[in-house]
Design a protein around this motif. Structure first.
Motif, short mmCIF file in Angstrom:
data_model
loop_
_atom_site.label_atom_id
_atom_site.label_comp_id
_atom_site.label_asym_id
_atom_site.label_seq_id
_atom_site.Cartn_x
_atom_site.Cartn_y
_atom_site.Cartn_z
N LEU A 1 -31.68 -3.92 17.70
CA LEU A 1 -30.55 -3.09 17.13
C LEU A 1 -30.55 -1.61 17.87
CD1 LEU A 1 -30.88 -3.65 13.22
CD2 LEU A 1 -29.17 -4.64 14.88
N LEU A 2 -31.83 -1.16 18.19
CA LEU A 2 -31.44 0.09 18.86
C LEU A 2 -30.84 -0.07 20.27
CD1 LEU A 2 -35.17 1.60 17.95
CD2 LEU A 2 -33.17 2.71 17.43
N SER A 3 -31.25 -1.16 21.10
CA SER A 3 -30.89 -1.64 22.53
C SER A 3 -29.16 -1.61 22.30
CB SER A 3 -31.69 -2.68 22.99
OG SER A 3 -32.92 -2.26 23.00
N LEU A 4 -28.86 -2.39 21.43
CA LEU A 4 -27.34 -2.54 21.22
C LEU A 4 -26.58 -1.68 20.80
CD1 LEU A 4 -27.53 -6.16 19.47
CD2 LEU A 4 -26.89 -5.77 21.96
N GLY A 5 -27.41 -0.55 20.14
CA GLY A 5 -26.81 0.48 19.56
C GLY A 5 -26.23 1.50 20.64
N VAL A 6 -26.74 1.56 22.00
CA VAL A 6 -26.33 2.26 23.09
C VAL A 6 -25.10 2.36 23.45
CG1 VAL A 6 -27.35 1.18 25.08
CG2 VAL A 6 -27.41 3.49 25.07
N HIS A 7 -24.62 1.17 23.56
CA HIS A 7 -23.15 0.66 24.09
C HIS A 7 -22.20 1.57 23.31
CE1 HIS A 7 -24.92 -2.24 26.54
NE2 HIS A 7 -25.61 -2.73 25.51
N PRO A 8 -22.10 1.53 22.13
CA PRO A 8 -20.96 2.22 21.71
C PRO A 8 -20.96 3.83 22.03
CG PRO A 8 -21.95 1.00 19.77
CD PRO A 8 -22.59 0.96 20.95
N PHE A 9 -22.19 4.35 22.06
CA PHE A 9 -22.37 5.75 22.38
C PHE A 9 -22.15 5.89 23.98
CE2 PHE A 9 -25.35 5.85 19.09
CZ PHE A 9 -24.96 6.78 18.21
N VAL A 10 -22.11 5.00 24.85
CA VAL A 10 -21.70 5.22 26.24
C VAL A 10 -20.09 5.24 26.26
CG1 VAL A 10 -21.90 3.92 28.53
CG2 VAL A 10 -23.99 4.22 27.03
N THR A 11 -19.51 4.15 25.49
CA THR A 11 -17.96 4.04 25.58
C THR A 11 -17.42 5.35 24.85
OG1 THR A 11 -18.16 1.71 25.15
CG2 THR A 11 -16.37 2.63 24.64
N PHE A 12 -18.16 5.97 23.90
CA PHE A 12 -17.76 7.18 23.43
C PHE A 12 -17.56 8.18 24.53
CE2 PHE A 12 -18.72 11.32 21.57
CZ PHE A 12 -17.63 11.44 20.84
N PHE A 13 -18.70 8.49 25.23
CA PHE A 13 -18.80 9.53 26.18
C PHE A 13 -17.90 9.16 27.36
CE2 PHE A 13 -22.59 10.66 23.85
CZ PHE A 13 -22.57 12.21 23.74
N LEU A 14 -17.81 8.10 27.83
CA LEU A 14 -16.87 7.49 28.75
C LEU A 14 -15.31 7.89 28.60
CD1 LEU A 14 -18.32 4.42 30.30
CD2 LEU A 14 -18.46 6.43 31.28
N GLY A 15 -15.03 7.60 27.43
CA GLY A 15 -13.67 7.92 26.95
C GLY A 15 -13.16 9.43 26.86
N ARG A 16 -14.28 10.39 27.14
CA ARG A 16 -14.20 11.74 26.85
C ARG A 16 -14.56 12.35 28.51
NH1 ARG A 16 -14.12 9.46 22.60
NH2 ARG A 16 -13.39 10.44 20.48
N MET B 1 -11.88 11.00 34.63
CA MET B 1 -11.63 9.68 35.13
C MET B 1 -11.95 8.66 34.13
SD MET B 1 -12.62 10.23 39.31
CE MET B 1 -11.38 8.61 39.64
N ALA B 2 -11.49 8.81 32.89
CA ALA B 2 -12.11 8.05 31.98
C ALA B 2 -11.82 6.57 31.92
CB ALA B 2 -11.63 8.64 30.34
N VAL B 3 -10.45 6.56 32.20
CA VAL B 3 -10.03 5.14 32.30
C VAL B 3 -10.69 4.38 33.43
CG1 VAL B 3 -8.06 3.56 32.57
CG2 VAL B 3 -7.72 5.64 31.34
N GLU B 4 -10.86 5.05 34.57
CA GLU B 4 -11.24 4.34 35.81
C GLU B 4 -12.80 4.07 35.55
OE1 GLU B 4 -8.01 7.24 37.24
OE2 GLU B 4 -9.67 7.20 35.72
N SER B 5 -13.46 5.06 34.79
CA SER B 5 -14.73 4.52 34.45
C SER B 5 -15.06 3.45 33.77
CB SER B 5 -15.69 6.11 33.89
OG SER B 5 -15.47 7.03 34.86
N LEU B 6 -14.18 3.37 32.70
CA LEU B 6 -14.34 2.15 31.60
C LEU B 6 -14.07 0.91 32.44
CD1 LEU B 6 -12.60 4.17 28.68
CD2 LEU B 6 -14.87 3.19 28.81
N ALA B 7 -13.25 1.05 33.36
CA ALA B 7 -12.79 -0.12 34.11
C ALA B 7 -14.13 -0.53 35.06
CB ALA B 7 -11.62 0.09 34.89
#
Length: 199
Positions: free
Chosen positions: A1-16, A19-25
């Motif tokens: 659960l801890l390992s999987l929990g990191v992905h939403p946080f990474v997405t949150f910071f990438l969105g802010r 070059m957010a869109v390019e980074s998410l791609a």
């Protein structure tokens, strides 16, 4: 659960990030390439648990193989990251345009240590499992998650880095923190095994 929990946080910071869109791609493409080399290390925990032996007689052999495996995967991913093979992978195989491919090279080069760190971390975890002391494994995973979030916070919010670059630094830093946390316990286990073998 801890390992999987990191992905939403990474997405949150990438969105802010810058070059957010390019980074998410780009990040999933870079991650998928790195994961090819990391996957070998992910299975090494089970290998050590199965083969270390009741008297831990195969420990040195498995440790040496871990060093060899970590070195090989690092060299292989470096051959892609620092040669025209990277361009072939990102533009030819993955279908990124030139701009997005250009954004992928630096994160890949930063993450060339991840496969070797994955081998090391899973080797360390196997020693704790064999020793019957699995609590530090969860603590190390929590430290990795906190480390990734902290590095992303600094790189994205305070340093205004490009998101995918910040994420690559965070992944390596988090994995490094996790392995460093387990190092004293690993050394204590190995020392205990050597004393038992001597006796």
């Amino acid at each position: 659960l801890l390992s999987l929990g990191v992905h939403p946080f990474v997405t949150f910071f990438l969105g802010r990030s810058a070059m957010a869109v390019e980074s998410l791609a780009v990040l999933p493409v870079v991650n998928s390439l790195v994961f090819i080399f990391r996957s070998i290390g992910l299975s090494y925990q089970e290998v050590v648990i199965a083969l270390v032996g009741k008297q831990r007689q195969n420990f040195s052999l498995l440790r040496n193989y871990a060093v060899l495996l970590g070195s090989v995967v690092t060299v292989l991913i470096a051959l892609i990251a620092f040669t025209p093979l990277a361009d072939m992978w990102f533009t030819g195989f993955s279908g990124l345009d030139r701009e997005l491919a250009g954004l992928s090279y630096l994160p890949l080069r930063i993450m060339i240590l991840l496969p070797a760190l994955t081998v090391l971390l899973n080797f360390q975890r196997s020693l704790f499992v064999v020793n019957g002391t699995t609590g530090p494994i969860s603590a190390a995973t929590a430290i990795e998650l906190i480390g990734i979030i902290a590095v992303l916070l600094v790189c994205v919010i305070f340093l205004d880095m490009v998101g995918v670059v910040a994420a690559s630094i965070a992944f390596v830093a988090g994995k490094g923190m996790s392995t460093l946390y387990l190092l004293p316990g690993q050394n204590a286990i190995v020392k205990r095994w050597r004393v038992q073998a001597f006796c």
